[in-house]
Design a protein around this motif. Structure first.
Motif, mmCIF file in Angstrom:
data_model
loop_
_atom_site.group_PDB
_atom_site.id
_atom_site.type_symbol
_atom_site.label_atom_id
_atom_site.label_comp_id
_atom_site.label_asym_id
_atom_site.label_seq_id
_atom_site.Cartn_x
_atom_site.Cartn_y
_atom_site.Cartn_z
ATOM 1 N N ASN A 1 52.379 43.711 27.897
ATOM 2 C CA ASN A 1 50.947 43.626 27.583
ATOM 3 C C ASN A 1 50.285 42.499 28.371
ATOM 4 N N GLY A 2 51.010 41.383 28.532
ATOM 5 C CA GLY A 2 50.507 40.265 29.339
ATOM 6 C C GLY A 2 50.245 40.687 30.779
ATOM 7 N N ILE A 3 51.167 41.494 31.319
ATOM 8 C CA ILE A 3 51.018 41.990 32.701
ATOM 9 C C ILE A 3 49.800 42.904 32.808
ATOM 10 N N GLN A 4 49.606 43.744 31.792
ATOM 11 C CA GLN A 4 48.422 44.619 31.814
ATOM 12 C C GLN A 4 47.132 43.802 31.764
ATOM 13 N N LEU A 5 47.144 42.732 30.963
ATOM 14 C CA LEU A 5 45.971 41.842 30.900
ATOM 15 C C LEU A 5 45.736 41.160 32.246
ATOM 16 N N LEU A 6 46.825 40.748 32.882
ATOM 17 C CA LEU A 6 46.727 40.118 34.213
ATOM 18 C C LEU A 6 46.119 41.110 35.210
ATOM 19 N N ASN A 7 46.556 42.355 35.139
ATOM 20 C CA ASN A 7 46.052 43.373 36.064
ATOM 21 C C ASN A 7 44.608 43.765 35.759
ATOM 22 N N ASN A 8 44.191 43.604 34.494
ATOM 23 C CA ASN A 8 42.802 43.917 34.103
ATOM 24 C C ASN A 8 41.837 42.775 34.450
ATOM 25 N N TYR A 9 42.380 41.595 34.713
ATOM 26 C CA TYR A 9 41.535 40.410 34.923
ATOM 27 C C TYR A 9 40.737 40.568 36.218
ATOM 28 N N GLN A 10 39.431 40.367 36.134
ATOM 29 C CA GLN A 10 38.569 40.575 37.307
ATOM 30 C C GLN A 10 38.846 39.520 38.388
ATOM 31 N N GLU A 11 38.697 39.943 39.646
ATOM 32 C CA GLU A 11 39.130 39.103 40.779
ATOM 33 C C GLU A 11 38.488 37.727 40.792
ATOM 34 N N ASP A 12 37.172 37.665 40.625
ATOM 35 C CA ASP A 12 36.482 36.364 40.690
ATOM 36 C C ASP A 12 36.992 35.409 39.610
ATOM 37 N N ASP A 13 37.211 35.962 38.418
ATOM 38 C CA ASP A 13 37.688 35.129 37.302
ATOM 39 C C ASP A 13 39.136 34.681 37.550
ATOM 40 N N LEU A 14 39.896 35.550 38.195
ATOM 41 C CA LEU A 14 41.295 35.207 38.484
ATOM 42 C C LEU A 14 41.364 34.124 39.563
ATOM 43 N N LEU A 15 40.492 34.215 40.554
ATOM 44 C CA LEU A 15 40.443 33.179 41.608
ATOM 45 C C LEU A 15 40.036 31.828 41.013
#
Length: 297
Positions: free
Chosen positions: A200-214
């Motif tokens: 589930n953590g991985i799915q959340l990581l993959n759902n995280y929008q690019e700008d917010d992840l940067l």
């Protein structure tokens, strides 16, 4: 008349046949009075006496609307684990149209109950079944649970509650901006020893929008120190994807992976995963991102 409801429940929950039989015979004798006691009937359905369970099941089958509009009764059904009525209960709940308001109250009561559970295999099994049933009748209510409740589920000792928290966050992540979900929560799930919670953590990581992840790139790079192969592969895949529009991130990732190669493996095969990433994704960065001392190491 010497047997009240409590005495009858003690009899049908005894480990011995004679009290069970006496309990059921008393139920039959007092059927007219007891047939209006919804909470009692729902409790009998969870008893150790099969004949008494069948009596309760027949009453609920005869008038499901009456019983399923009673919130306490529904909560008892949700937590009922008796094998011979398990599937029947799940189907009965699933086939009933709960109003939004009822579903909301039921969700609240089930979550309050789950938060009292201590960590044990039996409690995890009970919670998993209750949550599976709750998802069938109140998925949209789970998604609307407050951040406060999610935080309490995350900090619960019960693994199944932690898993539920990560599931709720996935539902939320599909509706809200990524920055609404603290990246530290995702990191917490990715560090869990439960494969399901990490998934589930991985799915959340993959759902995280690019700008917010940067904006959380240093926390993302910290995840390269994970003890888990599934997490490492997911993090490197996300970094590769992000770096198509952000070369600085790739420079930092290269340095981090080179240092990881110098250190002892966190799990067997981690160096091979880092090596593959370095050779396949970062060759353009070798001259710019690495100092001579990095190469010598």
């Amino acid at each position: 008349d010497r047997f009240d409801e409590t005495s009858i429940l003690n009899l049908v929950n005894s480990d011995f046949t004679i009290p069970n039989t006496l309990g059921f015979e008393t139920i039959v004798l007092k059927n007219v009075a007891l047939s209006t006691q919804l909470g009692f009937i729902a409790t009998v359905l969870n008893s150790k006496t099969e004949s008494a369970r069948n009596w309760a099941k027949n009453h609920i089958t005869a008038n499901p609307t009456l019983f399923l509009n009673d919130i306490e009764c529904v909560v008892k059904l949700i937590f009922n684990e008796v094998p011979d009525v398990k599937n029947w209960i799940t189907n009965t709940l699933e086939n009933f149209a709960f109003t939004e308001d009822k579903a909301k109250i039921i969700t609240g009561k089930v979550i309050v109950e789950l938060l009292t559970f201590e960590e044990s295999e039996a409690n995890n099994n009970a919670a998993a079944l209750a949550i599976e049933r709750l998802k069938k009748i109140a998925a949209s209510q789970l998604e609307q649970l407050s951040w406060d409740i999610v935080a309490r589920l995350i900090s619960s000792d019960l693994k199944t509650n932690n898993l539920l928290a990560s599931t709720i966050l996935i539902l939320k992540s599909e509706k809200v901006a990524s920055k609404e979900i603290p990246f530290s929560l995702i990191a917490l799930f990715l560090a869990d020893d439960s494969f399901e919670i990490r998934k589930n953590g991985i799915q959340l990581l993959n759902n995280y929008q690019e700008d917010d992840l940067l904006a959380n790139s240093s926390s993302l790079l910290d995840l390269l120190q994970t003890n888990y192969q599934d997490v490492l592969e997911a993090v490197l895949a996300r970094i590769t994807q992000l770096s198509k529009s952000n070369f600085d991130l790739l420079d930092l990732a290269l340095r981090n992976t080179v240092y990881a190669m110098i250190r002892k493996e966190k799990f067997e095969g981690s160096h091979l995963i880092f090596k593959k990433f370095i050779l396949e994704e970062t060759s353009q960065q070798w001259n710019t991102a690495l100092e001579p001392r990095d190469v010598i190491k």
